[in-house]
Design an enzyme around this catalytic site. Sequence first.
Site, PDB file in Angstrom:
ATOM      1  N   SER A  83       0.808  -1.221   0.000  1.00  0.00           N
ATOM      2  CA  SER A  83       0.000   0.000   0.000  1.00  0.00           C
ATOM      3  C   SER A  83       0.840   1.270   0.000  1.00  0.00           C
ATOM      4  O   SER A  83       0.483   2.258  -0.654  1.00  0.00           O
ATOM      5  CB  SER A  83      -0.939   0.003   1.208  1.00  0.00           C
ATOM      6  OG  SER A  83      -1.829  -1.083   1.155  1.00  0.00           O
ATOM      7  N   HIS A 137       0.334   4.649   4.238  1.00  0.00           N
ATOM      8  CA  HIS A 137      -0.299   5.242   3.056  1.00  0.00           C
ATOM      9  C   HIS A 137       0.137   6.705   2.912  1.00  0.00           C
ATOM     10  O   HIS A 137       0.505   7.147   1.817  1.00  0.00           O
ATOM     11  CB  HIS A 137      -1.821   5.178   3.186  1.00  0.00           C
ATOM     12  CG  HIS A 137      -2.364   3.793   3.219  1.00  0.00           C
ATOM     13  ND1 HIS A 137      -3.717   3.535   3.326  1.00  0.00           N
ATOM     14  CD2 HIS A 137      -1.757   2.583   3.145  1.00  0.00           C
ATOM     15  CE1 HIS A 137      -3.907   2.232   3.323  1.00  0.00           C
ATOM     16  NE2 HIS A 137      -2.734   1.634   3.218  1.00  0.00           N
TER      17      HIS A 137
END
Length: 208
Positions: free
Chosen positions: A130, A181
């Site tokens: 991610s 993220h």
Amino acid sequence: MIFLRNETFRGYVRAYPVTALILAVNVVVFLLDHLALDRELSIRGMFYLEPYFNRDGLAEPWRYVTSIGLHDGWEHLLFNSFSILVFAPPLERMLGHTRYFVYYVLSGIAGNVMSVIIYVGTEHYSLGASGAIYGLFGAYLYLAVFRRFALDEATRKTIYITLGFGLIYSFLVPNVNIWAHIGGALAGLALMAMYVAGKTNAGRRGRG
């Protein structure tokens, strides 16, 4: 819209070999890890921190990289693989194969660095692509905001919607490392800014 994919399988692999390799590695590693090795690869490769002997992750520094290619379950793998499949090719085409690979890995590492900043002194475990994927989104966000002429309106809207949904998802779903993220996205934005600045300066020198 730059994210529409209409290539054949062979055409996709030929045009985007690094992205195809990343997808293949993610799938093969996942299958080995979950079906054959009883999660041994995850144990040995996930990123982790603990308060006394590995506060910054540097006791086993390879985990900054190996964790990027590991996934916790089928949903995790499929969601990340779909994101790579759709969103990565335009960036590989724009940056070139080698630069794109370095960009992807650095964004993933940056996600882990952000985790260290936030979770240092605690026990923390994470794995997944991610951070690297959000590096792609960060690159596109830079182009959408600062180089609007480089992207069509439909592409810009897709970027805003995807990032908005991703942030909401990261906050609402448990066990999602939102800081990875954010770290990946910030790295991607910064790397794209440096790439654009380099291209701009090279163009000016060429005209001079």
